[in-house]
Write a protein that holds these residues in place. Structure first.
Motif, PDB file in Angstrom:
ATOM      1  N   LEU A  67     -14.933  34.876  66.915  1.00  0.00           N
ATOM      2  CA  LEU A  67     -13.750  34.564  66.102  1.00  0.00           C
ATOM      3  C   LEU A  67     -13.698  35.423  64.839  1.00  0.00           C
ATOM      4  CD1 LEU A  67     -13.782  30.678  66.434  1.00  0.00           C
ATOM      5  CD2 LEU A  67     -11.800  32.119  66.928  1.00  0.00           C
ATOM      6  N   ARG A  68     -14.829  35.539  64.181  1.00  0.00           N
ATOM      7  CA  ARG A  68     -14.873  36.328  62.941  1.00  0.00           C
ATOM      8  C   ARG A  68     -14.611  37.807  63.213  1.00  0.00           C
ATOM      9  NH1 ARG A  68     -20.235  33.084  60.870  1.00  0.00           N
ATOM     10  NH2 ARG A  68     -19.145  31.298  59.948  1.00  0.00           N
ATOM     11  N   GLU A  69     -15.147  38.291  64.327  1.00  0.00           N
ATOM     12  CA  GLU A  69     -14.963  39.698  64.664  1.00  0.00           C
ATOM     13  C   GLU A  69     -13.515  39.974  65.074  1.00  0.00           C
ATOM     14  OE1 GLU A  69     -16.227  43.458  64.530  1.00  0.00           O
ATOM     15  OE2 GLU A  69     -17.441  41.694  64.017  1.00  0.00           O
ATOM     16  N   LEU A  70     -12.887  39.021  65.739  1.00  0.00           N
ATOM     17  CA  LEU A  70     -11.474  39.168  66.107  1.00  0.00           C
ATOM     18  C   LEU A  70     -10.621  39.334  64.851  1.00  0.00           C
ATOM     19  CD1 LEU A  70     -11.171  36.434  68.902  1.00  0.00           C
ATOM     20  CD2 LEU A  70     -10.887  38.900  69.231  1.00  0.00           C
ATOM     21  N   GLN A  71     -10.956  38.564  63.819  1.00  0.00           N
ATOM     22  CA  GLN A  71     -10.216  38.679  62.559  1.00  0.00           C
ATOM     23  C   GLN A  71     -10.458  40.028  61.899  1.00  0.00           C
ATOM     24  OE1 GLN A  71     -11.293  35.095  60.254  1.00  0.00           O
ATOM     25  NE2 GLN A  71      -9.269  34.298  60.726  1.00  0.00           N
ATOM     26  N   LYS A  72     -11.718  40.469  61.911  1.00  0.00           N
ATOM     27  CA  LYS A  72     -12.049  41.762  61.302  1.00  0.00           C
ATOM     28  C   LYS A  72     -11.298  42.898  61.980  1.00  0.00           C
ATOM     29  CE  LYS A  72     -16.762  40.705  59.725  1.00  0.00           C
ATOM     30  NZ  LYS A  72     -18.196  41.026  59.950  1.00  0.00           N
ATOM     31  N   GLN A  73     -11.165  42.795  63.306  1.00  0.00           N
ATOM     32  CA  GLN A  73     -10.518  43.854  64.070  1.00  0.00           C
ATOM     33  C   GLN A  73      -8.998  43.679  64.149  1.00  0.00           C
ATOM     34  OE1 GLN A  73     -12.403  44.528  67.887  1.00  0.00           O
ATOM     35  NE2 GLN A  73     -14.468  44.312  67.054  1.00  0.00           N
ATOM     36  N   ASN A  74      -8.500  42.640  63.468  1.00  0.00           N
ATOM     37  CA  ASN A  74      -7.053  42.374  63.439  1.00  0.00           C
ATOM     38  C   ASN A  74      -6.452  42.230  64.839  1.00  0.00           C
ATOM     39  OD1 ASN A  74      -6.725  42.422  60.570  1.00  0.00           O
ATOM     40  ND2 ASN A  74      -6.908  44.654  60.644  1.00  0.00           N
ATOM     41  N   ILE A  75      -7.199  41.586  65.724  1.00  0.00           N
ATOM     42  CA  ILE A  75      -6.687  41.317  67.068  1.00  0.00           C
ATOM     43  C   ILE A  75      -5.787  40.087  66.985  1.00  0.00           C
ATOM     44  CG2 ILE A  75      -7.326  40.618  69.413  1.00  0.00           C
ATOM     45  CD1 ILE A  75      -9.869  42.315  69.054  1.00  0.00           C
ATOM     46  N   ALA A  76      -4.552  40.241  67.418  1.00  0.00           N
ATOM     47  CA  ALA A  76      -3.529  39.219  67.180  1.00  0.00           C
ATOM     48  C   ALA A  76      -3.575  38.036  68.136  1.00  0.00           C
ATOM     49  CB  ALA A  76      -2.149  39.869  67.249  1.00  0.00           C
ATOM     50  N   SER A  77      -4.403  38.092  69.153  1.00  0.00           N
ATOM     51  CA  SER A  77      -4.468  36.994  70.129  1.00  0.00           C
ATOM     52  C   SER A  77      -4.816  35.677  69.441  1.00  0.00           C
ATOM     53  CB  SER A  77      -5.534  37.290  71.186  1.00  0.00           C
ATOM     54  OG  SER A  77      -5.316  38.539  71.799  1.00  0.00           O
ATOM     55  N   ARG A  78      -4.180  34.609  69.891  1.00  0.00           N
ATOM     56  CA  ARG A  78      -4.518  33.284  69.380  1.00  0.00           C
ATOM     57  C   ARG A  78      -5.683  32.728  70.196  1.00  0.00           C
ATOM     58  NH1 ARG A  78       1.541  32.746  68.995  1.00  0.00           N
ATOM     59  NH2 ARG A  78       1.991  32.876  66.762  1.00  0.00           N
ATOM     60  N   VAL A  79      -6.532  31.942  69.543  1.00  0.00           N
ATOM     61  CA  VAL A  79      -7.752  31.464  70.198  1.00  0.00           C
ATOM     62  C   VAL A  79      -7.746  29.946  70.332  1.00  0.00           C
ATOM     63  CG1 VAL A  79     -10.266  31.362  70.105  1.00  0.00           C
ATOM     64  CG2 VAL A  79      -9.071  33.418  69.308  1.00  0.00           C
ATOM     65  N   LEU A  80      -7.989  29.501  71.560  1.00  0.00           N
ATOM     66  CA  LEU A  80      -8.180  28.079  71.839  1.00  0.00           C
ATOM     67  C   LEU A  80      -9.635  27.894  72.252  1.00  0.00           C
ATOM     68  CD1 LEU A  80      -7.215  25.161  72.361  1.00  0.00           C
ATOM     69  CD2 LEU A  80      -6.536  25.901  74.663  1.00  0.00           C
ATOM     70  N   VAL A  81     -10.386  27.161  71.456  1.00  0.00           N
ATOM     71  CA  VAL A  81     -11.787  26.894  71.777  1.00  0.00           C
ATOM     72  C   VAL A  81     -11.851  25.838  72.878  1.00  0.00           C
ATOM     73  CG1 VAL A  81     -13.923  25.852  70.911  1.00  0.00           C
ATOM     74  CG2 VAL A  81     -12.699  27.537  69.518  1.00  0.00           C
ATOM     75  N   ASP A  88     -19.879  18.731  64.089  1.00  0.00           N
ATOM     76  CA  ASP A  88     -18.824  18.831  63.079  1.00  0.00           C
ATOM     77  C   ASP A  88     -18.870  20.149  62.319  1.00  0.00           C
ATOM     78  OD1 ASP A  88     -21.187  18.017  61.714  1.00  0.00           O
ATOM     79  OD2 ASP A  88     -19.968  17.404  60.015  1.00  0.00           O
ATOM     80  N   HIS A  89     -20.081  20.659  62.075  1.00  0.00           N
ATOM     81  CA  HIS A  89     -20.206  21.941  61.376  1.00  0.00           C
ATOM     82  C   HIS A  89     -19.595  23.059  62.213  1.00  0.00           C
ATOM     83  CE1 HIS A  89     -21.807  24.898  58.632  1.00  0.00           C
ATOM     84  NE2 HIS A  89     -22.459  25.502  59.612  1.00  0.00           N
ATOM     85  N   MET A  90     -19.849  23.022  63.519  1.00  0.00           N
ATOM     86  CA  MET A  90     -19.305  24.043  64.410  1.00  0.00           C
ATOM     87  C   MET A  90     -17.785  23.926  64.519  1.00  0.00           C
ATOM     88  SD  MET A  90     -20.701  25.053  68.209  1.00  0.00           S
ATOM     89  CE  MET A  90     -22.329  25.446  67.568  1.00  0.00           C
ATOM     90  N   VAL A  91     -17.295  22.693  64.559  1.00  0.00           N
ATOM     91  CA  VAL A  91     -15.846  22.468  64.610  1.00  0.00           C
ATOM     92  C   VAL A  91     -15.176  23.098  63.394  1.00  0.00           C
ATOM     93  CG1 VAL A  91     -14.035  20.715  64.399  1.00  0.00           C
ATOM     94  CG2 VAL A  91     -15.922  20.364  66.003  1.00  0.00           C
ATOM     95  N   ARG A  92     -15.712  22.789  62.213  1.00  0.00           N
ATOM     96  CA  ARG A  92     -15.105  23.302  60.981  1.00  0.00           C
ATOM     97  C   ARG A  92     -15.228  24.822  60.881  1.00  0.00           C
ATOM     98  NH1 ARG A  92     -18.070  21.292  56.909  1.00  0.00           N
ATOM     99  NH2 ARG A  92     -19.382  19.872  58.082  1.00  0.00           N
ATOM    100  N   GLN A  93     -16.377  25.352  61.311  1.00  0.00           N
ATOM    101  CA  GLN A  93     -16.555  26.802  61.293  1.00  0.00           C
ATOM    102  C   GLN A  93     -15.537  27.493  62.198  1.00  0.00           C
ATOM    103  OE1 GLN A  93     -20.726  27.750  62.201  1.00  0.00           O
ATOM    104  NE2 GLN A  93     -20.843  28.640  60.169  1.00  0.00           N
ATOM    105  N   ALA A  94     -15.332  26.929  63.380  1.00  0.00           N
ATOM    106  CA  ALA A  94     -14.396  27.530  64.333  1.00  0.00           C
ATOM    107  C   ALA A  94     -12.979  27.557  63.765  1.00  0.00           C
ATOM    108  CB  ALA A  94     -14.424  26.758  65.651  1.00  0.00           C
ATOM    109  N   LEU A  95     -12.550  26.439  63.205  1.00  0.00           N
ATOM    110  CA  LEU A  95     -11.191  26.364  62.668  1.00  0.00           C
ATOM    111  C   LEU A  95     -11.037  27.244  61.430  1.00  0.00           C
ATOM    112  CD1 LEU A  95     -10.542  22.536  63.139  1.00  0.00           C
ATOM    113  CD2 LEU A  95      -9.747  24.422  64.573  1.00  0.00           C
ATOM    114  N   GLN A  96     -12.081  27.289  60.604  1.00  0.00           N
ATOM    115  CA  GLN A  96     -12.038  28.145  59.416  1.00  0.00           C
ATOM    116  C   GLN A  96     -12.079  29.624  59.784  1.00  0.00           C
ATOM    117  OE1 GLN A  96     -15.395  26.654  57.214  1.00  0.00           O
ATOM    118  NE2 GLN A  96     -14.323  24.813  56.533  1.00  0.00           N
ATOM    119  N   SER A  97     -12.619  29.920  60.970  1.00  0.00           N
ATOM    120  CA  SER A  97     -12.745  31.319  61.401  1.00  0.00           C
ATOM    121  C   SER A  97     -11.554  31.781  62.236  1.00  0.00           C
ATOM    122  CB  SER A  97     -14.041  31.509  62.204  1.00  0.00           C
ATOM    123  OG  SER A  97     -15.167  31.190  61.412  1.00  0.00           O
TER     124      SER A  97
END
Length: 213
Positions: A67-81, A88-97
């Motif tokens: 997810l973080r790398e997709l943002q860095k590379q400006n890949i426009a695809s939307r992500v559904l986990v 809960d930590h992973m949930v929040r990290q995923a949404l924040q990323s």
């Protein structure tokens, strides 16, 4: 409009099942599969999917890192986990990323297909259990967040069924130090013993039955 989907999961049988399900839909096209994070990034660049269906727990490169790398590379695809983890930590990290939605692998097929369609439209789709976790985070601190980094390491090893000697060797500390950390972990999480730690981790999707001894 046909929704172009990239499936990312390290389990072949999961990818095959998801492909069969989606190929039966008139409005969804599977444009690629990836078994790991690096492969997923390459596939996303090549196929430019509308939606990336992403597992979080993968070897070598986690879904969070993807997810973080997709943002860095400006890949426009939307992500559904789509994952088994309810940490809960992973949930929040995923949404924040940058994840648009978060579903569990126990979700019904119809719910997952609807979530893909919503994600393609930019609408967030969250599993009810994920919504509850986010509400808990807003109203109070999750007990796992009270653990120190070292205690979290000990918790993770306990969750995988390791005993004190194994943990001491893994972390390069004395068994006395491990005992102190174990006592603190049990106290903070309000658990009685190691078995309850494993059950706690299983319920949250932090480990699977296959991870246990």
């Amino acid at each position: 409009m046909t929704i172009r989907v990239l499936i990312v999961d390290d389990h072949t049988v999961v990818r095959q099942g998801l492909r069969l399900l989606m190929e039966a839909q008139a409005d969804i096209e599977v444009v690629g599969e990836a078994a790991g994070g690096k492969e997923a990034l390459l596939a996303a660049q090549e196929t430019k999917p509308d939606v990336i269906l992403l597992d979080l727990i993968m070897p070598e490169m986690s879904g969070i890192d993807v997810l973080r790398e997709l943002q860095k590379q400006n890949i426009a695809s939307r992500v559904l986990v789509l994952t088994s983890s309810l940490d809960d930590h992973m949930v929040r990290q995923a949404l924040q990323s940058g994840a648009q939605g978060y579903l569990l692998k126990t979700s019904r097929s119809s719910d997952m297909l609807n979530a893909i369609r919503q994600t393609a439209q930019g609408i967030s789709s969250l599993d009810p259990a994920v919504t509850r976790i986010l509400q808990q985070h807003l109203t109070g601190k999750d007990p796992l967040d009270t653990l120190t980094p070292r205690e979290r390491e000990v918790f993770d090893l306990l969750a995988h069924g390791m005993g004190n000697p194994q943990i001491a060797e893994k972390l390069v500390v004395s068994e006395a130090t491990v005992r102190t950390h174990v006592t603190s972990v049990l106290d903070k999480l309000r658990l009685r013993d190691r078995t309850q730690v494993m059950v706690f981790a299983l319920k949250r999707g932090l480990v699977t039955p296959q991870d246990l001894p």
